[in-house]
Design a protein around this motif. Structure first.
Motif, mmCIF file in Angstrom:
data_model
loop_
_atom_site.group_PDB
_atom_site.id
_atom_site.type_symbol
_atom_site.label_atom_id
_atom_site.label_comp_id
_atom_site.label_asym_id
_atom_site.label_seq_id
_atom_site.Cartn_x
_atom_site.Cartn_y
_atom_site.Cartn_z
ATOM 1 N N THR A 174 0.867 -1.571 -0.088
ATOM 2 C CA THR A 174 0.082 0.396 0.353
ATOM 3 C C THR A 174 0.639 0.886 -0.345
ATOM 4 O OG1 THR A 174 -1.722 -1.270 1.229
ATOM 5 C CG2 THR A 174 -1.868 0.949 0.951
ATOM 6 N N VAL A 175 0.518 2.584 -1.162
ATOM 7 C CA VAL A 175 1.323 3.036 -1.160
ATOM 8 C C VAL A 175 0.504 4.357 -0.225
ATOM 9 C CG1 VAL A 175 2.539 5.005 -2.672
ATOM 10 C CG2 VAL A 175 2.986 2.991 -2.843
ATOM 11 N N ILE A 176 0.637 5.426 0.275
ATOM 12 C CA ILE A 176 -0.001 6.329 0.948
ATOM 13 C C ILE A 176 0.771 7.638 0.481
ATOM 14 C CG2 ILE A 176 -0.294 7.732 3.149
ATOM 15 C CD1 ILE A 176 -0.489 4.697 4.013
ATOM 16 N N GLY A 177 0.097 8.308 -0.498
ATOM 17 C CA GLY A 177 0.541 9.767 -0.934
ATOM 18 C C GLY A 177 -0.438 9.631 -2.373
ATOM 19 N N GLY A 178 -0.825 11.455 -2.802
ATOM 20 C CA GLY A 178 -0.916 11.253 -3.972
ATOM 21 C C GLY A 178 -0.062 12.249 -5.023
ATOM 22 N N GLY A 179 0.701 12.810 -4.087
ATOM 23 C CA GLY A 179 1.492 13.133 -5.423
ATOM 24 C C GLY A 179 2.790 11.958 -6.326
ATOM 25 N N ARG A 204 -9.622 13.288 -4.921
ATOM 26 C CA ARG A 204 -9.603 13.102 -6.404
ATOM 27 C C ARG A 204 -8.248 13.393 -6.631
ATOM 28 N NH1 ARG A 204 -8.964 16.305 -10.144
ATOM 29 N NH2 ARG A 204 -9.830 18.530 -9.980
ATOM 30 N N LEU A 205 -7.554 12.361 -7.385
ATOM 31 C CA LEU A 205 -5.985 12.108 -7.640
ATOM 32 C C LEU A 205 -6.035 13.492 -8.760
ATOM 33 C CD1 LEU A 205 -4.745 8.633 -7.990
ATOM 34 C CD2 LEU A 205 -4.364 10.226 -6.070
ATOM 35 N N ARG A 206 -4.583 14.529 -9.197
ATOM 36 C CA ARG A 206 -4.442 15.537 -9.697
ATOM 37 C C ARG A 206 -3.524 14.968 -10.814
ATOM 38 N NH1 ARG A 206 -2.226 19.574 -7.639
ATOM 39 N NH2 ARG A 206 -3.162 21.339 -9.023
ATOM 40 N N TRP A 207 -3.748 15.438 -12.334
ATOM 41 C CA TRP A 207 -2.360 15.027 -12.970
ATOM 42 C C TRP A 207 -1.723 15.944 -13.317
ATOM 43 C CZ3 TRP A 207 -0.770 10.402 -13.029
ATOM 44 C CH2 TRP A 207 -1.784 9.237 -11.939
ATOM 45 N N ASN A 208 -0.783 16.357 -13.619
ATOM 46 C CA ASN A 208 -0.681 18.099 -14.963
ATOM 47 C C ASN A 208 -0.739 17.811 -15.936
ATOM 48 O OD1 ASN A 208 2.445 17.560 -12.411
ATOM 49 N ND2 ASN A 208 0.701 19.434 -12.722
ATOM 50 N N ASP A 209 -1.203 19.086 -17.141
ATOM 51 C CA ASP A 209 -1.702 18.310 -18.223
ATOM 52 C C ASP A 209 0.145 18.227 -18.742
ATOM 53 O OD1 ASP A 209 -3.835 18.587 -17.483
ATOM 54 O OD2 ASP A 209 -4.072 21.201 -17.658
ATOM 55 N N ILE A 256 1.908 29.821 0.091
ATOM 56 C CA ILE A 256 2.691 29.380 -0.573
ATOM 57 C C ILE A 256 3.609 27.852 -0.733
ATOM 58 C CG2 ILE A 256 3.360 30.212 -2.962
ATOM 59 C CD1 ILE A 256 2.238 33.048 -2.179
ATOM 60 N N ALA A 257 4.509 28.744 -0.170
ATOM 61 C CA ALA A 257 5.728 27.212 0.369
ATOM 62 C C ALA A 257 4.653 25.984 0.335
ATOM 63 C CB ALA A 257 6.744 27.405 1.145
ATOM 64 N N ALA A 258 3.590 26.116 1.122
ATOM 65 C CA ALA A 258 3.087 24.472 1.757
ATOM 66 C C ALA A 258 2.206 24.288 0.728
ATOM 67 C CB ALA A 258 2.482 24.833 3.177
ATOM 68 N N THR A 259 1.460 25.170 -0.658
ATOM 69 C CA THR A 259 0.572 24.540 -1.018
ATOM 70 C C THR A 259 0.323 25.084 -2.387
ATOM 71 O OG1 THR A 259 -0.895 27.030 -0.767
ATOM 72 C CG2 THR A 259 -1.274 25.406 1.156
ATOM 73 N N ALA A 260 1.330 25.396 -2.762
ATOM 74 C CA ALA A 260 1.192 25.891 -4.177
ATOM 75 C C ALA A 260 1.790 24.494 -5.038
ATOM 76 C CB ALA A 260 2.564 26.641 -4.892
ATOM 77 N N LEU A 261 1.837 24.708 -6.183
ATOM 78 C CA LEU A 261 2.427 23.010 -6.904
ATOM 79 C C LEU A 261 1.422 21.397 -5.464
ATOM 80 C CD1 LEU A 261 5.782 24.988 -7.950
ATOM 81 C CD2 LEU A 261 3.719 24.442 -9.596
ATOM 82 N N GLY A 262 1.045 21.874 -5.173
ATOM 83 C CA GLY A 262 0.814 20.312 -4.275
ATOM 84 C C GLY A 262 0.676 19.092 -5.509
ATOM 85 N N PRO A 263 0.260 18.197 -4.625
ATOM 86 C CA PRO A 263 0.548 16.857 -4.654
ATOM 87 C C PRO A 263 -0.467 15.983 -6.441
ATOM 88 C CG PRO A 263 0.580 16.457 -3.155
ATOM 89 C CD PRO A 263 -0.397 18.081 -3.065
ATOM 90 N N ALA A 264 0.928 16.027 -6.695
ATOM 91 C CA ALA A 264 0.003 15.782 -7.785
ATOM 92 C C ALA A 264 0.693 15.026 -9.446
ATOM 93 C CB ALA A 264 -0.115 17.069 -9.197
ATOM 94 N N GLY A 265 0.841 13.921 -9.878
ATOM 95 C CA GLY A 265 0.655 13.325 -11.263
ATOM 96 C C GLY A 265 1.360 14.181 -12.429
ATOM 97 N N ALA A 266 2.542 13.627 -13.003
ATOM 98 C CA ALA A 266 3.703 14.006 -14.494
ATOM 99 C C ALA A 266 2.058 13.188 -15.872
ATOM 100 C CB ALA A 266 4.421 13.031 -14.481
ATOM 101 N N TRP A 267 1.793 14.073 -16.395
ATOM 102 C CA TRP A 267 0.733 13.370 -17.273
ATOM 103 C C TRP A 267 1.393 12.532 -18.026
ATOM 104 C CZ3 TRP A 267 3.703 12.843 -22.503
ATOM 105 C CH2 TRP A 267 4.676 13.573 -22.176
ATOM 106 N N TRP A 268 2.501 12.088 -18.092
ATOM 107 C CA TRP A 268 3.646 10.489 -18.437
ATOM 108 C C TRP A 268 2.737 9.757 -17.481
ATOM 109 C CZ3 TRP A 268 6.545 9.319 -15.445
ATOM 110 C CH2 TRP A 268 7.927 10.690 -14.485
ATOM 111 N N VAL A 269 2.538 9.818 -16.887
ATOM 112 C CA VAL A 269 2.827 8.367 -15.882
ATOM 113 C C VAL A 269 0.859 8.090 -15.536
ATOM 114 C CG1 VAL A 269 2.229 9.020 -13.184
ATOM 115 C CG2 VAL A 269 3.385 7.177 -13.835
ATOM 116 N N ARG A 270 -0.157 9.074 -15.638
ATOM 117 C CA ARG A 270 -1.378 9.024 -15.511
ATOM 118 C C ARG A 270 -1.851 7.390 -15.874
ATOM 119 N NH1 ARG A 270 -5.998 13.185 -16.202
ATOM 120 N NH2 ARG A 270 -7.876 11.609 -15.260
ATOM 121 N N ASP A 271 -1.275 6.925 -17.888
ATOM 122 C CA ASP A 271 -2.568 5.501 -17.379
ATOM 123 C C ASP A 271 -1.363 4.802 -17.168
ATOM 124 O OD1 ASP A 271 -3.711 4.277 -19.910
ATOM 125 O OD2 ASP A 271 -1.795 3.639 -20.440
ATOM 126 N N ARG A 272 -0.234 4.296 -17.374
ATOM 127 C CA ARG A 272 1.014 3.497 -16.105
ATOM 128 C C ARG A 272 0.448 2.748 -15.031
ATOM 129 N NH1 ARG A 272 6.584 5.485 -15.795
ATOM 130 N NH2 ARG A 272 6.453 3.683 -14.892
#
Length: 421
Positions: A174-179, A204-209, A256-272
């Protein structure tokens, strides 16, 4: 006595050393070059940042990632992620060419001493310097959720503890985290035959475009410019204007340091991930206990639901918390002199100097002062040039703990190893 000791040989430490050597400082550099990238990331990972935003910094700009890739016959172009192994090799190449010889011993303690600082190596050698730059990366700041602390490492580890995931093949993890760390780790586990799920607090998980093309109509560039942290004016400000970011009110900077660019996956890993990983968003671990064959996790859903699950191992991809008190290589006395922000990170001056004169900091621990760029390799360029300017000012004008002031920076008590070209 040295002008400067650089503690740490990752992207920030190596960049600082390159600028310091070019400025004529008498310095020493300690640490295993690119250790976090070589020892704490599994094979098969890629950089999330664009290749053009992943350069280490030398004053002449000769030793960029594009130059390394051209020499090695590799591809480094926009929207094509670079393997972590290639980036680590690039850092070693940079160290050979742009930095005085790196001493790979670990510095175990830094304390305030006569005329500046005393640093002690792992084998007991003491060195003295008027200034110190700590570029210790992220490893001192590992963060694990409270419910998982204290469990045996055979049951719970942090994502940065793994350079090889092979021993999880055929197991339930089990992996914990959404980044990105959580999602890419989960993808690699699934692709080797591990049964894997991801738990994340977010609903919901976030994904970069996919990034916009490098060449595009001018009006699109004006509307959403490229930056080292991604497209858009806000990201551009964080990436390109850290000195202005520092002028924001302290509460705004910390938020801003704590919240900007928060947890998100790269576009190229989403389908995997989506095709092979069991995703459980909106879940938080409230308790964990060892059971035969692994551990039981008690979960609370954002909708108020409760459930439990059993797994053989938990990987906490839950990031890092840059707190002054985690700078354990500083003596307790020295650490206690550092003023801290409400989030626990050290207060810094405009040139990355801490509240203790002559002690400079770099990397993640400076994000609350200079912005989100300091969490990425991209921040190394601004940091290296600005920090070394601050070191030179300190050596010229303000004696450190009784040191004798010297004119300029050319007065040396020894000679640094030459920079190779």
């Amino acid at each position: 006595m040295y002008d400067l000791l650089v503690v740490g040989a990752g992207p920030y430490g190596l960049s600082i050393a390159s600028h310091a050597a070019a400025a004529g400082l008498n310095l020493r550099v300690f640490g295993r070059p690119m250790a976090s990238w070589r020892d704490h990331m599994p094979g098969g990972m890629f950089l999330k940042s664009e290749p053009w935003a992943s350069n280490l910094s030398d004053p002449g700009g000769r030793w960029g990632l594009d130059a390394y890739c051209a020499e090695q016959g590799l591809t480094a172009r926009h929207a094509h992620p670079i393997p972590v192994e290639a980036f680590a090799s690039y850092g070693l190449w940079f160290a050979r060419n742009a930095v005085p010889e790196v001493d790979e011993r670990t510095i175990t303690r830094v304390s305030s001493g006569p005329g500046g600082f005393t640093a002690v190596t792992e084998d007991g050698q003491a060195l003295h310097a008027r200034t110190v730059a700590l570029a210790v990366g992220v490893m001192p700041f590992i963060e694990v959720p409270p419910a998982l602390r204290g469990l045996h490492p055979t049951l719970v580890t942090h994502s940065s503890h793994h350079s090889d995931l092979g021993h999880f093949q055929g197991k339930d993890v089990t992996v914990i985290g959404g980044g990105q760390a959580a999602l890419e780790t989960a993808a690699l586990l699934a692709e080797q035959g591990t049964r894997v799920r991801v738990l994340a607090r977010a609903e919901r998980l976030r994904w970069n475009d996919v990034p916009p093309p490098w060449e595009r109509p001018w009006w699109r560039s004006v509307r959403s410019p490229h930056s080292g942290l991604g497209p858009g004016w806000r990201n551009w400000f964080y990436a390109e204007r850290p000195a202005l970011f520092r002028r924001l009110p302290q509460a705004s900077r910390s938020r801003i340091a704590a919240t900007a660019l928060g947890p998100a996956g790269a576009w190229w890993v989403r389908d995997r991930v989506e095709r092979a990983v069991d995703l459980l968003p909106g879940q938080e671990v409230t308790a964990a206990a060892a059971v035969p064959g692994g551990l039981r996790l008690d979960l609370a859903g954002r909708d108020g639901s409760r459930r439990s699950l059993e797994t053989e191992h938990v990987i906490a991809a839950t990031g890092f918390k840059a707190h002054r008190d985690r700078l354990s290589l500083l003596s307790a006395e020295l650490r206690g002199t550092l003023a801290a922000l409400p989030d626990g990170s050290p207060v810094l001056g405009r040139s990355f100097e801490s509240s203790h004169p002559g002690l400079f900091l770099a990397g993640l621990v400076t994000a609350s002062g200079f912005g989100p760029a300091m969490r990425f390799v991209y921040g190394a360029t601004f940091t290296a040039s600005t920090l070394v300017q601050g070191v030179r000012r300190r050596l010229r004008s303000a004696p450190v703990r009784g040191a004798v002031s010297v004119p300029g920076t050319g007065s040396r008590s020894g000679s640094p190893s030459p920079v190779r070209s």
